[in-house]
Design a protein around this motif. Structure first.
Motif, PDB file in Angstrom:
ATOM      1  N   TRP A 128      30.725  15.331  -2.324  1.00 47.67           N
ATOM      2  CA  TRP A 128      29.876  14.145  -2.457  1.00 47.67           C
ATOM      3  C   TRP A 128      30.126  13.139  -1.338  1.00 47.67           C
ATOM      4  CZ3 TRP A 128      25.785  14.774  -5.044  1.00 47.67           C
ATOM      5  CH2 TRP A 128      25.755  15.541  -6.217  1.00 47.67           C
ATOM      6  N   ASP A 129      31.356  13.058  -0.850  1.00 46.28           N
ATOM      7  CA  ASP A 129      31.663  12.126   0.235  1.00 46.28           C
ATOM      8  C   ASP A 129      30.885  12.439   1.506  1.00 46.28           C
ATOM      9  OD1 ASP A 129      33.422  10.753  -1.358  1.00 46.28           O
ATOM     10  OD2 ASP A 129      35.214  11.773  -0.606  1.00 46.28           O
ATOM     11  N   ASP A 130      30.426  13.679   1.633  1.00 47.62           N
ATOM     12  CA  ASP A 130      29.684  14.086   2.831  1.00 47.62           C
ATOM     13  C   ASP A 130      28.172  13.961   2.664  1.00 47.62           C
ATOM     14  OD1 ASP A 130      32.005  14.761   4.253  1.00 47.62           O
ATOM     15  OD2 ASP A 130      32.070  16.753   3.308  1.00 47.62           O
ATOM     16  N   ILE A 131      27.718  13.646   1.455  1.00 50.27           N
ATOM     17  CA  ILE A 131      26.280  13.611   1.171  1.00 50.27           C
ATOM     18  C   ILE A 131      25.756  12.182   1.231  1.00 50.27           C
ATOM     19  CG2 ILE A 131      24.512  14.064  -0.573  1.00 50.27           C
ATOM     20  CD1 ILE A 131      26.213  16.382  -1.576  1.00 50.27           C
ATOM     21  N   ALA A 132      24.740  11.969   2.061  1.00 50.35           N
ATOM     22  CA  ALA A 132      24.118  10.643   2.171  1.00 50.35           C
ATOM     23  C   ALA A 132      22.975  10.488   1.177  1.00 50.35           C
ATOM     24  CB  ALA A 132      23.611  10.426   3.589  1.00 50.35           C
ATOM     25  N   SER A 133      22.143  11.533   1.035  1.00 46.50           N
ATOM     26  CA  SER A 133      20.996  11.442   0.123  1.00 46.50           C
ATOM     27  C   SER A 133      20.505  12.843  -0.230  1.00 46.50           C
ATOM     28  CB  SER A 133      19.860  10.636   0.760  1.00 46.50           C
ATOM     29  OG  SER A 133      19.352  11.312   1.904  1.00 46.50           O
ATOM     30  N   ILE A 134      19.821  12.922  -1.355  1.00 47.13           N
ATOM     31  CA  ILE A 134      19.174  14.165  -1.793  1.00 47.13           C
ATOM     32  C   ILE A 134      17.750  13.818  -2.198  1.00 47.13           C
ATOM     33  CG2 ILE A 134      19.180  16.070  -3.453  1.00 47.13           C
ATOM     34  CD1 ILE A 134      22.170  15.795  -3.720  1.00 47.13           C
ATOM     35  N   ALA A 135      16.792  14.585  -1.716  1.00 44.86           N
ATOM     36  CA  ALA A 135      15.392  14.289  -2.007  1.00 44.86           C
ATOM     37  C   ALA A 135      14.613  15.583  -2.213  1.00 44.86           C
ATOM     38  CB  ALA A 135      14.769  13.485  -0.863  1.00 44.86           C
ATOM     39  N   ILE A 136      13.521  15.463  -2.959  1.00 46.52           N
ATOM     40  CA  ILE A 136      12.596  16.583  -3.120  1.00 46.52           C
ATOM     41  C   ILE A 136      11.651  16.600  -1.921  1.00 46.52           C
ATOM     42  CG2 ILE A 136      10.730  17.551  -4.514  1.00 46.52           C
ATOM     43  CD1 ILE A 136      12.045  16.310  -6.969  1.00 46.52           C
ATOM     44  N   ASP A 137      11.625  17.708  -1.222  1.00 47.01           N
ATOM     45  CA  ASP A 137      10.792  17.815  -0.017  1.00 47.01           C
ATOM     46  C   ASP A 137      10.444  19.285   0.177  1.00 47.01           C
ATOM     47  OD1 ASP A 137       9.464  17.469   2.358  1.00 47.01           O
ATOM     48  OD2 ASP A 137      11.279  17.296   3.574  1.00 47.01           O
ATOM     49  N   ARG A 138       9.261  19.669  -0.247  1.00 46.72           N
ATOM     50  CA  ARG A 138       8.858  21.072  -0.170  1.00 46.72           C
ATOM     51  C   ARG A 138       8.358  21.401   1.224  1.00 46.72           C
ATOM     52  NH1 ARG A 138       5.861  24.472  -4.883  1.00 46.72           N
ATOM     53  NH2 ARG A 138       5.944  26.528  -3.871  1.00 46.72           N
ATOM     54  N   ARG A 139       8.941  22.464   1.808  1.00 48.89           N
ATOM     55  CA  ARG A 139       8.561  22.889   3.148  1.00 48.89           C
ATOM     56  C   ARG A 139       8.487  24.407   3.203  1.00 48.89           C
ATOM     57  NH1 ARG A 139      12.617  19.833   7.143  1.00 48.89           N
ATOM     58  NH2 ARG A 139      11.681  21.341   8.587  1.00 48.89           N
ATOM     59  N   VAL A 140       7.560  24.897   4.007  1.00 49.07           N
ATOM     60  CA  VAL A 140       7.396  26.335   4.225  1.00 49.07           C
ATOM     61  C   VAL A 140       7.680  26.618   5.693  1.00 49.07           C
ATOM     62  CG1 VAL A 140       5.859  28.309   4.077  1.00 49.07           C
ATOM     63  CG2 VAL A 140       5.667  26.463   2.401  1.00 49.07           C
ATOM     64  N   ASP A 141       8.654  27.488   5.961  1.00 52.35           N
ATOM     65  CA  ASP A 141       9.028  27.817   7.330  1.00 52.35           C
ATOM     66  C   ASP A 141       8.384  29.127   7.767  1.00 52.35           C
ATOM     67  OD1 ASP A 141      10.657  25.574   7.548  1.00 52.35           O
ATOM     68  OD2 ASP A 141      12.384  26.616   6.712  1.00 52.35           O
ATOM     69  N   GLU A 142       8.465  29.380   9.059  1.00 54.69           N
ATOM     70  CA  GLU A 142       7.965  30.639   9.590  1.00 54.69           C
ATOM     71  C   GLU A 142       8.813  31.797   9.064  1.00 54.69           C
ATOM     72  OE1 GLU A 142       8.123  30.343  13.775  1.00 54.69           O
ATOM     73  OE2 GLU A 142       6.625  28.756  13.919  1.00 54.69           O
ATOM     74  N   PRO A 143       8.218  32.961   8.844  1.00 56.61           N
ATOM     75  CA  PRO A 143       8.990  34.120   8.374  1.00 56.61           C
ATOM     76  C   PRO A 143      10.128  34.475   9.342  1.00 56.61           C
ATOM     77  CG  PRO A 143       6.635  34.530   8.169  1.00 56.61           C
ATOM     78  CD  PRO A 143       6.778  33.253   8.942  1.00 56.61           C
ATOM     79  N   LYS A 144      11.235  34.922   8.784  1.00 58.77           N
ATOM     80  CA  LYS A 144      12.408  35.388   9.529  1.00 58.77           C
ATOM     81  C   LYS A 144      13.051  34.280  10.378  1.00 58.77           C
ATOM     82  CE  LYS A 144      10.806  40.185   9.746  1.00 58.77           C
ATOM     83  NZ  LYS A 144      10.524  41.356  10.620  1.00 58.77           N
ATOM     84  N   ARG A 145      12.807  33.049  10.023  1.00 59.33           N
ATOM     85  CA  ARG A 145      13.461  31.947  10.724  1.00 59.33           C
ATOM     86  C   ARG A 145      14.948  31.950  10.365  1.00 59.33           C
ATOM     87  NH1 ARG A 145      11.696  27.133  13.052  1.00 59.33           N
ATOM     88  NH2 ARG A 145      13.133  25.362  12.881  1.00 59.33           N
ATOM     89  N   PRO A 146      15.856  31.759  11.325  1.00 60.28           N
ATOM     90  CA  PRO A 146      17.295  31.791  11.022  1.00 60.28           C
ATOM     91  C   PRO A 146      17.678  30.730  10.002  1.00 60.28           C
ATOM     92  CG  PRO A 146      16.905  31.854  13.393  1.00 60.28           C
ATOM     93  CD  PRO A 146      15.594  31.550  12.760  1.00 60.28           C
ATOM     94  N   ARG A 147      18.766  31.005   9.274  1.00 62.69           N
ATOM     95  CA  ARG A 147      19.253  30.017   8.309  1.00 62.69           C
ATOM     96  C   ARG A 147      19.660  28.721   8.989  1.00 62.69           C
ATOM     97  NH1 ARG A 147      22.674  34.270   4.992  1.00 62.69           N
ATOM     98  NH2 ARG A 147      21.504  34.387   3.035  1.00 62.69           N
ATOM     99  N   VAL A 148      20.316  28.848  10.139  1.00 63.97           N
ATOM    100  CA  VAL A 148      20.784  27.668  10.852  1.00 63.97           C
ATOM    101  C   VAL A 148      19.997  27.524  12.143  1.00 63.97           C
ATOM    102  CG1 VAL A 148      22.749  26.517  11.953  1.00 63.97           C
ATOM    103  CG2 VAL A 148      23.100  27.867   9.876  1.00 63.97           C
ATOM    104  N   THR A 149      19.334  26.377  12.298  1.00 63.25           N
ATOM    105  CA  THR A 149      18.616  26.057  13.533  1.00 63.25           C
ATOM    106  C   THR A 149      19.085  24.682  13.975  1.00 63.25           C
ATOM    107  OG1 THR A 149      16.777  25.196  12.212  1.00 63.25           O
ATOM    108  CG2 THR A 149      16.590  27.456  13.001  1.00 63.25           C
ATOM    109  N   GLU A 150      19.679  24.652  15.176  1.00 60.70           N
ATOM    110  CA  GLU A 150      20.275  23.418  15.698  1.00 60.70           C
ATOM    111  C   GLU A 150      21.313  22.899  14.700  1.00 60.70           C
ATOM    112  OE1 GLU A 150      16.936  20.949  16.684  1.00 60.70           O
ATOM    113  OE2 GLU A 150      16.532  22.053  18.520  1.00 60.70           O
ATOM    114  N   SER A 151      21.073  21.759  14.048  1.00 62.10           N
ATOM    115  CA  SER A 151      22.067  21.209  13.123  1.00 62.10           C
ATOM    116  C   SER A 151      21.581  21.234  11.680  1.00 62.10           C
ATOM    117  CB  SER A 151      22.417  19.768  13.512  1.00 62.10           C
ATOM    118  OG  SER A 151      21.265  18.942  13.429  1.00 62.10           O
ATOM    119  N   GLU A 152      20.634  22.113  11.375  1.00 61.70           N
ATOM    120  CA  GLU A 152      20.065  22.201  10.025  1.00 61.70           C
ATOM    121  C   GLU A 152      20.313  23.587   9.435  1.00 61.70           C
ATOM    122  OE1 GLU A 152      15.977  20.620   8.639  1.00 61.70           O
ATOM    123  OE2 GLU A 152      15.672  22.776   8.997  1.00 61.70           O
ATOM    124  N   TYR A 153      20.756  23.603   8.171  1.00 57.44           N
ATOM    125  CA  TYR A 153      20.954  24.854   7.429  1.00 57.44           C
ATOM    126  C   TYR A 153      19.935  24.901   6.303  1.00 57.44           C
ATOM    127  CZ  TYR A 153      23.006  27.678   3.630  1.00 57.44           C
ATOM    128  OH  TYR A 153      23.198  28.562   2.593  1.00 57.44           O
TER     129      TYR A 153
END
Length: 218
Positions: free
Chosen positions: A135-160
């Motif tokens: 929890w100390d590392d979490i700033a916020s949690i929100a509902i945000d539905r997104r659809v990515d391109e197929p076979k997109r890597p789990r980690v892109t830049e600084s996002e997992y």
């Protein structure tokens, strides 16, 4: 966060890849049977005082179809190879193992849900993925539905992103770069530094409701 932290890792050797594959296969095999045992005992892997949030709903029908077809295949192949005892026994063993493995995968997805607990959030998927976030590392949690391109890597830049059928509906913004570890070897697996995590939850509202008391606690 606007800054990005880039990390590089040496390319693993062929021997390292083989050893890693064998290790992951062994762990997956053990978790197949432990997940079936958890399902029989009705003991999901949820920390004490925590809430489990499933992620299996989008693929549940597909898994049931695969299990049904795999089970149906056993007697059909047995009839075909009935005159050859060695082939018959071999295919019978492989068929039963295959059905057991699929049932274990289904049980793992149900018995190892995402969890929201006093110590933090655990992002899970199937037999292997289990990423803890304090929890100390979490700033916020929100509902945000997104659809990515197929076979997109789990980690892109600084996002997992731990997607389900290329979709996520929960976004966790982190206070700082946090090291997470994914199954396998770099670059797709191993340790990554991220400052945003996205995931799929079957009930995003329940996820948010379970997290709210910890986010607002002094």
């Amino acid at each position: 966060m606007t800054a990005q932290l880039q990390t590089t890792a040496p390319r693993p050797t062929p021997i390292a890849r083989i050893l890693n594959f064998l290790h992951r296969a062994w762990i997956a095999e053990l978790r197949v049977y432990s997940s079936i045992a958890r399902a029989i005992a009705r003991r999901p892997a949820i920390p004490h005082g925590g809430t489990g949030i499933g992620y299996h709903r989008p693929v549940l029908t597909v898994l049931f179809i695969f299990i049904g077809l795999s089970a149906l295949e056993i007697p059909i192949l047995d009839l075909i190879v009935h005159p050859w005892p060695v082939a018959r026994i071999t295919l019978l063993v492989l068929g039963i193992w295959g059905v057991t493995w699929m049932v274990g995968l289904l049980c793992a997805m149900i018995m190892r849900p995402h969890s929201v607990a006093p110590e933090g959030v655990r992002v899970r998927s199937g037999l292997e993925v289990d990423v803890p976030i304090d929890w100390d590392d979490i700033a916020s949690i929100a509902i945000d539905r997104r659809v990515d391109e197929p076979k997109r890597p789990r980690v892109t830049e600084s996002e997992y992103a731990e997607r389900m059928q290329d979709e996520t509906n929960i976004e966790i913004e982190l206070e700082r770069f946090v090291a997470i570890r994914l199954p396998g070897l770099a670059p797709k697996g191993g340790t990554h530094q991220v400052d945003r995590i996205r995931l799929w939850a079957d009930d995003p509202r329940a996820f948010l409701d379970a997290a709210r008391p910890f986010l607002t606690a002094p």
